[in-house]
Motif scaffolding. Structure first.
Motif, PDB file in Angstrom:
ATOM      1  N   LYS A 135      31.335  30.977 101.714  1.00 36.98           N
ATOM      2  CA  LYS A 135      32.110  32.117 102.037  1.00 36.98           C
ATOM      3  C   LYS A 135      31.839  33.057 100.938  1.00 36.98           C
ATOM      4  CE  LYS A 135      34.627  29.880 104.894  1.00 36.98           C
ATOM      5  NZ  LYS A 135      34.606  30.530 106.576  1.00 36.98           N
ATOM      6  N   SER A 136      32.233  34.443 101.280  1.00 34.28           N
ATOM      7  CA  SER A 136      31.886  35.417 100.481  1.00 34.28           C
ATOM      8  C   SER A 136      32.917  35.443  99.292  1.00 34.28           C
ATOM      9  CB  SER A 136      31.977  36.900 101.089  1.00 34.28           C
ATOM     10  OG  SER A 136      33.330  37.128 101.550  1.00 34.28           O
ATOM     11  N   LYS A 137      32.714  36.326  98.144  1.00 31.06           N
ATOM     12  CA  LYS A 137      33.512  36.314  97.073  1.00 31.06           C
ATOM     13  C   LYS A 137      34.694  37.001  97.544  1.00 31.06           C
ATOM     14  CE  LYS A 137      30.027  35.952  93.680  1.00 31.06           C
ATOM     15  NZ  LYS A 137      29.141  36.897  92.639  1.00 31.06           N
ATOM     16  N   GLU A 138      34.764  37.929  98.377  1.00 30.96           N
ATOM     17  CA  GLU A 138      35.883  38.633  98.853  1.00 30.96           C
ATOM     18  C   GLU A 138      36.605  37.578  99.643  1.00 30.96           C
ATOM     19  OE1 GLU A 138      32.662  39.670  99.190  1.00 30.96           O
ATOM     20  OE2 GLU A 138      32.683  41.354  97.662  1.00 30.96           O
ATOM     21  N   TYR A 139      36.077  37.087 100.362  1.00 27.79           N
ATOM     22  CA  TYR A 139      37.112  36.111 101.479  1.00 27.79           C
ATOM     23  C   TYR A 139      37.538  34.937 100.459  1.00 27.79           C
ATOM     24  CZ  TYR A 139      37.963  32.423 104.895  1.00 27.79           C
ATOM     25  OH  TYR A 139      38.668  31.398 105.697  1.00 27.79           O
ATOM     26  N   ILE A 140      36.766  34.565  99.474  1.00 27.77           N
ATOM     27  CA  ILE A 140      37.642  33.606  98.547  1.00 27.77           C
ATOM     28  C   ILE A 140      38.660  34.282  97.604  1.00 27.77           C
ATOM     29  CG2 ILE A 140      37.054  32.181  96.457  1.00 27.77           C
ATOM     30  CD1 ILE A 140      34.174  31.623  97.443  1.00 27.77           C
ATOM     31  N   MET A 141      38.520  35.486  97.229  1.00 25.85           N
ATOM     32  CA  MET A 141      39.562  36.096  96.340  1.00 25.85           C
ATOM     33  C   MET A 141      40.798  36.241  97.128  1.00 25.85           C
ATOM     34  SD  MET A 141      39.573  36.765  93.222  1.00 25.85           S
ATOM     35  CE  MET A 141      41.121  36.010  93.327  1.00 25.85           C
ATOM     36  N   GLN A 142      40.652  36.703  98.450  1.00 24.25           N
ATOM     37  CA  GLN A 142      41.880  36.925  99.179  1.00 24.25           C
ATOM     38  C   GLN A 142      42.506  35.742  99.420  1.00 24.25           C
ATOM     39  OE1 GLN A 142      40.339  38.862 102.947  1.00 24.25           O
ATOM     40  NE2 GLN A 142      39.716  40.559 101.926  1.00 24.25           N
ATOM     41  N   GLY A 143      41.980  34.563  99.845  1.00 20.42           N
ATOM     42  CA  GLY A 143      42.438  33.232 100.069  1.00 20.42           C
ATOM     43  C   GLY A 143      43.166  32.668  98.779  1.00 20.42           C
ATOM     44  N   PHE A 144      42.625  32.961  97.686  1.00 14.88           N
ATOM     45  CA  PHE A 144      43.012  32.663  96.330  1.00 14.88           C
ATOM     46  C   PHE A 144      44.279  33.278  96.091  1.00 14.88           C
ATOM     47  CE2 PHE A 144      43.971  33.188  91.912  1.00 14.88           C
ATOM     48  CZ  PHE A 144      43.944  32.267  91.535  1.00 14.88           C
ATOM     49  N   LYS A 145      44.651  34.608  96.270  1.00 17.38           N
ATOM     50  CA  LYS A 145      45.689  35.432  96.031  1.00 17.38           C
ATOM     51  C   LYS A 145      46.806  34.970  97.168  1.00 17.38           C
ATOM     52  CE  LYS A 145      43.376  39.547  94.377  1.00 17.38           C
ATOM     53  NZ  LYS A 145      43.194  41.072  95.036  1.00 17.38           N
ATOM     54  N   ARG A 146      46.329  34.694  98.195  1.00 18.86           N
ATOM     55  CA  ARG A 146      47.360  34.366  99.192  1.00 18.86           C
ATOM     56  C   ARG A 146      47.928  32.901  98.927  1.00 18.86           C
ATOM     57  NH1 ARG A 146      44.243  34.946 103.067  1.00 18.86           N
ATOM     58  NH2 ARG A 146      43.317  32.600 103.225  1.00 18.86           N
ATOM     59  N   ALA A 147      47.047  31.900  98.681  1.00 18.20           N
ATOM     60  CA  ALA A 147      48.020  30.707  98.113  1.00 18.20           C
ATOM     61  C   ALA A 147      48.562  30.524  96.962  1.00 18.20           C
ATOM     62  CB  ALA A 147      46.445  29.735  98.039  1.00 18.20           C
ATOM     63  N   PHE A 148      48.044  31.404  96.171  1.00 17.21           N
ATOM     64  CA  PHE A 148      48.615  31.519  94.635  1.00 17.21           C
ATOM     65  C   PHE A 148      49.981  31.967  94.682  1.00 17.21           C
ATOM     66  CE2 PHE A 148      49.525  32.837  90.308  1.00 17.21           C
ATOM     67  CZ  PHE A 148      49.095  31.768  89.585  1.00 17.21           C
ATOM     68  N   SER A 149      50.106  33.048  95.474  1.00 16.33           N
ATOM     69  CA  SER A 149      51.439  33.952  95.687  1.00 16.33           C
ATOM     70  C   SER A 149      52.613  33.386  96.593  1.00 16.33           C
ATOM     71  CB  SER A 149      51.258  35.359  95.890  1.00 16.33           C
ATOM     72  OG  SER A 149      50.729  35.571  97.112  1.00 16.33           O
ATOM     73  N   ALA A 150      51.916  32.315  97.399  1.00 16.25           N
ATOM     74  CA  ALA A 150      52.817  31.709  98.562  1.00 16.25           C
ATOM     75  C   ALA A 150      53.943  30.784  97.917  1.00 16.25           C
ATOM     76  CB  ALA A 150      51.957  30.901  99.401  1.00 16.25           C
ATOM     77  N   PRO A 151      55.134  30.906  98.515  1.00 21.56           N
ATOM     78  CA  PRO A 151      56.368  29.985  98.055  1.00 21.56           C
ATOM     79  C   PRO A 151      55.940  28.831  97.912  1.00 21.56           C
ATOM     80  CG  PRO A 151      56.794  31.607  99.801  1.00 21.56           C
ATOM     81  CD  PRO A 151      55.395  31.523  99.589  1.00 21.56           C
TER      82      PRO A 151
END
Length: 260
Positions: A80-96
């Motif tokens: 995966k691209s770094k952009e894809y990884i970063m988006q997924g990271f932010k999504r998972a980290f901020s999820a309830p």
């Protein structure tokens, strides 16, 4: 760097930690302080206690999250691209988080979800390599001037505490970076059962250092967890990166001119 990224306890490794630790050795920093005329002589603290957030404030990542995840993941087929990884990271980290505490014990359940969401890789060996990478001081660095500021404030009689939403790796990381012995208290959410912005975690820290909220200041990088949480119990908070941007600035604001 986004606040969520900075707080991640799982990043790249291959960093010259030995050189880093040598650069922050106590004897070396004392020599620098003497040569520069530093120290607390002739000054009195405006605050008797300093509480510090860990990830994103005292502990900074050695390399960006996406770069680490991608590099460590290549042998496991992570393309995966770094952009894809970063988006997924932010999504998972901020999820309830459905549980009471995000970081329970060693934090593996939470971080396993984050790594999988960021990379689409559920390989257990890959996760463990990432997890173990962030368990070592090599993956982290102290901000410029942090060691000297902590030493000078301690010399001035200011009580120091870490107050962090973190898992059980934190104490080792602070030790790896040669700052654990600077603190009069290290309060970790996974150990005390409360996470910022809960008032209890701040109260525990203040009780352990023996300082009232009105006579202390907290420094952290999160508007809700740090600032709102601290202010709720009458504890002043400076946001890292906004209210203060360097550790030398923290020192200047805490130590006021005048006789001790």
């Amino acid at each position: 760097m986004p606040a969520a990224v900075v707080r991640c306890p799982l990043l790249l490794r291959r960093h010259p930690a030995a050189a880093l630790r040598r650069s922050f050795s106590s004897s070396g920093m004392r020599s620098v302080r003497r040569a520069a005329g530093g120290g607390s002589q002739g000054r009195s603290p405006a605050y008797r206690g300093l509480l510090l957030d860990a990830g994103g404030t005292l502990l900074q990542l050695a390399q960006p999250v996406a770069e680490t995840y991608a590099t460590l993941g290549r042998p496991y087929g992570v393309m995966k691209s770094k952009e894809y990884i970063m988006q997924g990271f932010k999504r998972a980290f901020s999820a309830p988080w459905p549980k009471t505490l995000r970081y329970q014990g060693d934090g593996r359940p939470f971080w396993r979800i984050v790594v999988a969401e960021a990379t689409d890789c559920t390989n257990s060996d890959y996760f463990e390599e990432v997890y173990q990478y962030y368990a070592h001081g090599d993956a982290w660095r102290l901000p410029d001037g942090a060691y000297r500021t902590l030493r000078d404030l301690k010399d001035a009689g200011v009580k120091l505490a870490v107050v962090s939403n973190f898992d059980t790796r934190l104490r080792k990381l602070l030790k790896d970076l040669n700052v654990s012995n600077m603190f009069d208290a290290i309060v970790v959410s996974s150990e005390v059962g409360y996470e910022k912005p809960a008032p209890e975690i701040f109260k525990i820290a203040l009780e352990q250092i023996g300082v009232e909220a009105s006579n202390a200041v907290h420094v952290g990088d999160d508007e809700t967890a740090d600032k709102a949480g601290a202010n709720a119990i009458g504890l002043e908070c400076w946001l890292w990166g906004e209210d203060v941007k360097e550790f030398s600035e923290i020192q200047r604001r805490i130590v006021a001119k005048g006789s001790r």
